[in-house]
Structure formats: C-alpha cells, structure tokens
Design a protein around this motif. Structure first.
Motif, PDB file in Angstrom:
ATOM      1  N   ARG A  70       0.812  -1.213   0.000  1.00  0.00           N
ATOM      2  CA  ARG A  70       0.000   0.000   0.000  1.00  0.00           C
ATOM      3  C   ARG A  70       0.848   1.267   0.000  1.00  0.00           C
ATOM      4  NH1 ARG A  70      -4.321  -2.096   4.578  1.00  0.00           N
ATOM      5  NH2 ARG A  70      -5.516  -3.499   3.185  1.00  0.00           N
ATOM      6  N   TYR A  83     -15.317  14.403  -6.247  1.00  0.00           N
ATOM      7  CA  TYR A  83     -16.206  15.330  -5.569  1.00  0.00           C
ATOM      8  C   TYR A  83     -16.484  16.494  -6.525  1.00  0.00           C
ATOM      9  CZ  TYR A  83     -14.972  12.680  -1.395  1.00  0.00           C
ATOM     10  OH  TYR A  83     -14.796  11.678  -0.476  1.00  0.00           O
ATOM     11  N   TYR A  94      -7.159  17.264  -0.532  1.00  0.00           N
ATOM     12  CA  TYR A  94      -7.877  16.338   0.335  1.00  0.00           C
ATOM     13  C   TYR A  94      -7.279  14.937   0.241  1.00  0.00           C
ATOM     14  CZ  TYR A  94     -11.554  13.085   1.753  1.00  0.00           C
ATOM     15  OH  TYR A  94     -12.241  12.050   2.334  1.00  0.00           O
ATOM     16  N   MET A  95      -7.036  14.459  -0.993  1.00  0.00           N
ATOM     17  CA  MET A  95      -6.489  13.117  -1.175  1.00  0.00           C
ATOM     18  C   MET A  95      -5.071  13.019  -0.622  1.00  0.00           C
ATOM     19  SD  MET A  95      -8.930  11.369  -2.373  1.00  0.00           S
ATOM     20  CE  MET A  95      -7.978   9.869  -2.626  1.00  0.00           C
ATOM     21  N   ALA A  97      -3.975  14.608   2.009  1.00  0.00           N
ATOM     22  CA  ALA A  97      -4.129  14.474   3.459  1.00  0.00           C
ATOM     23  C   ALA A  97      -4.506  13.056   3.843  1.00  0.00           C
ATOM     24  CB  ALA A  97      -5.178  15.468   3.957  1.00  0.00           C
ATOM     25  N   VAL A  98      -5.395  12.437   3.045  1.00  0.00           N
ATOM     26  CA  VAL A  98      -5.789  11.050   3.298  1.00  0.00           C
ATOM     27  C   VAL A  98      -4.575  10.128   3.241  1.00  0.00           C
ATOM     28  CG1 VAL A  98      -7.088   9.092   2.362  1.00  0.00           C
ATOM     29  CG2 VAL A  98      -8.158  11.349   2.503  1.00  0.00           C
ATOM     30  N   LYS A  99      -3.641  10.426   2.337  1.00  0.00           N
ATOM     31  CA  LYS A  99      -2.451   9.592   2.172  1.00  0.00           C
ATOM     32  C   LYS A  99      -1.303  10.001   3.090  1.00  0.00           C
ATOM     33  CE  LYS A  99      -3.546   8.369  -2.599  1.00  0.00           C
ATOM     34  NZ  LYS A  99      -3.046   8.067  -3.937  1.00  0.00           N
ATOM     35  N   GLY A 100      -1.568  10.958   3.982  1.00  0.00           N
ATOM     36  CA  GLY A 100      -0.554  11.357   4.947  1.00  0.00           C
ATOM     37  C   GLY A 100       0.484  12.322   4.411  1.00  0.00           C
ATOM     38  N   SER A 102       1.251  16.253   3.664  1.00  0.00           N
ATOM     39  CA  SER A 102       0.698  17.540   4.063  1.00  0.00           C
ATOM     40  C   SER A 102       1.731  18.648   3.915  1.00  0.00           C
ATOM     41  CB  SER A 102       0.203  17.476   5.515  1.00  0.00           C
ATOM     42  OG  SER A 102       1.270  17.135   6.386  1.00  0.00           O
ATOM     43  N   GLN A 142      -4.359  11.749  -8.418  1.00  0.00           N
ATOM     44  CA  GLN A 142      -4.479  11.288  -7.032  1.00  0.00           C
ATOM     45  C   GLN A 142      -3.738   9.974  -6.816  1.00  0.00           C
ATOM     46  OE1 GLN A 142      -6.295   8.531  -5.647  1.00  0.00           O
ATOM     47  NE2 GLN A 142      -6.820   7.743  -7.689  1.00  0.00           N
ATOM     48  N   ASN A 146       1.660   9.856  -4.060  1.00  0.00           N
ATOM     49  CA  ASN A 146       2.737   9.286  -3.249  1.00  0.00           C
ATOM     50  C   ASN A 146       3.889   8.740  -4.089  1.00  0.00           C
ATOM     51  OD1 ASN A 146       1.063   7.262  -4.261  1.00  0.00           O
ATOM     52  ND2 ASN A 146       1.513   5.842  -2.595  1.00  0.00           N
TER      53      ASN A 146
END
Length: 283
Positions: A70, A83, A94-95, A97-100, A102, A142, A146
């Motif tokens: 992952r 969205y 937003y995505m 932040a979801v993936k850590g 920032s 998105q 990472n």
C-alpha cells in the motif's frame, strides 16, 4: 503471484489458478467483461483477499503485510468517484491528506502533478465541469500523489473520445520507466499501443502471458483476407473466426483467423494483436 483464486460462491470463481510474475514497465490485462480483470486488480490493490494462493511484493506476502504494497501503490479503479463541487486543487489537497502528505510537500507535489497532467490552468475549476478525459487525469493525479512504484489502473479509457484515449495512452507511456503500471481493458488497440507485456484473461483463467512479439507468433501465417457477398455474412460467421469486417463495393472484406486458407480466393495478411487475442480466446 502464485495459484491465485477468488471464490464468490460455491462453484463460482472470479479467478482460478492464476500465476503471474511482474516487473517494471507496462503490463496490459486484456479480456472481455467478466474475464476477471477487475477482480485481479482488486486483489493486487489489497482491497480484496484471494481465496487461495499467494501474492508477494519483493518477497513479502501482502495478505500478511498489506502495508508493504500500500505504501508504494497508486490505484485508479474503474468506478473512481470524484467530488464534483471541489476544484482540482482542493480535491488533490484532500487526497494528499488522506495519504498522509501535508504542508509544503503536498503543495509541491500537487503543483507538479497538475503541470504534468496539463491541468494546472484549470486547477481552480470544479471537477464537475471537467470532461471525461480531464476526470481521468485527475484520477491519475491522485494515484500518483505518493509517487508509487506500482500503479494500477482499471479500464482507464471507457467513455473517452478518440482524442482523449490517445492522450491517455501517451500519458501511460510517459509514466512508465522504473515504475510498474498494470492496466486493464477490453479494448485491444489500447493494449497494442502501450503495453510491453500482455496478459490475457478469459473466464477467470490466465490463458496467455507474453510480450507483443511472442503473442503475434501464435497467429503468424494464420490471418487471411476474404471477400464475400454481404448475403453470406451469417454463414461465414458460423464457420470462420472473423476479427474484422469492412464493407466494399465488391462485397464484404473479412479478416479471418484460420490455420488454413478459408477459401481459394483468400490472401495472407500480417497478423495483429486483435487477431492473436481472438485466436487464443477462442481456443
């Protein structure tokens, strides 16, 4: 992966006995709807678990250690939702932040991806106003937040017009290199234009795994052009494996895959990936 199977109900298998080894580059999963492509990709993305067999990444089993894959994974599912009231920049923030991701690192990465995917000039527009191709590019963005070593994309060109499909195929090629990209489709031309390796699935089974050259060797000397009256089309379909049909003034030009010439007037032609796919799927 070794001997992978996914069972949904008693005697109902989405996949069965699939063995596949992967390496950097573009691996195209080819097969009709229901062949097991999405099932396989969900297993690789750790969204679902196999009913049998093992999947490993760098020697580590992903069922026991899903975070191992992952953390290096980017995933764009076929039913990827966005969205519509968020702008492209807001959505990617937003995505991230979801993936850590920032702060300045997120802002830098988002700007890089918006530029790479030709979305920087529309970064403040709401996603709901985007075309299908633009939404797909946001989906890719998105998935790349990472900087993944493994990028999984399920049916990326469905609903795109010809120009958007061409642009998307070029993008996949640009993104490969040291990265492994696995994408699925039932559109043979998308695979033919991008993949350096092709795996064909049929009814949950892996029936071929090879590079395009090896795949073409299966049908070398087995593809023919035949002209018939239009009234004989149904009869021809019943007895021949036809990969293409073109109307002409003198009748129908059929592209037939056959071990021997379909008739005395048949002429041999160069084989293509579509011919090989049809030949192997019918076997």
């Amino acid at each position: 992966m070794s001997n992978i199977g996914k069972q949904y109900q008693e005697n109902v298998w989405g996949l069965r006995h699939v063995d596949l080894q992967v390496q950097p580059g573009i691996l195209g999963l080819l097969g009709p709807n229901g062949a097991g492509k999405s099932t396989l990709m969900r297993l690789l993305a750790t969204i679902s678990e196999p009913s049998e067999g093992t999947i490993t990444w760098n020697g580590v089993g992903i069922r026991e250690n899903p975070e191992e894959i992952r953390r290096i994974l980017g995933y764009l599912p076929q039913d990827f939702g966005v969205y519509p009231h968020l702008s492209a920049h807001e959505f990617l923030n937003y995505m991230a932040a979801v993936k850590g991701i920032s702060g300045k690192a997120a802002e830098k990465r988002i700007d890089e991806l918006l530029g790479l995917l030709h979305l920087y000039d529309v970064r403040k527009r709401r996603i709901g106003s985007f075309s299908g191709g633009m939404k797909q590019r946001i989906g890719i963005a998105q998935a790349l937040l990472n900087d993944p070593k493994l990028l999984i994309i399920d049916e990326p060109t469905i609903g795109l017009d010809p120009a958007e499909r061409l642009s998307f195929r070029n993008l996949l090629t640009d993104l490969s290199g040291e990265r492994l990209i696995i994408f699925s489709t039932h559109i043979v031309s998308d695979i033919e234009a991008t993949a350096d390796r092709i795996a064909i699935l049929s009814k949950g089974r892996l029936i071929s795994d090879s590079n395009p050259g090896e795949l073409l060797r299966h049908v070398q000397g087995k593809v023919w052009n035949v002209v018939i009256p239009e009234s004989q089309l149904q009869e021809a379909r019943a007895k021949w494996l036809i990969s293409a049909t073109v109307r002409r003034e003198d009748g129908l030009l059929l592209r037939v895959v056959s071990e021997t010439p379909p008739n005395e007037q048949a002429t041999a032609v160069h084989a293509g990936i579509e011919d090989a796919y049809l030949y192997l799927s019918a076997g």
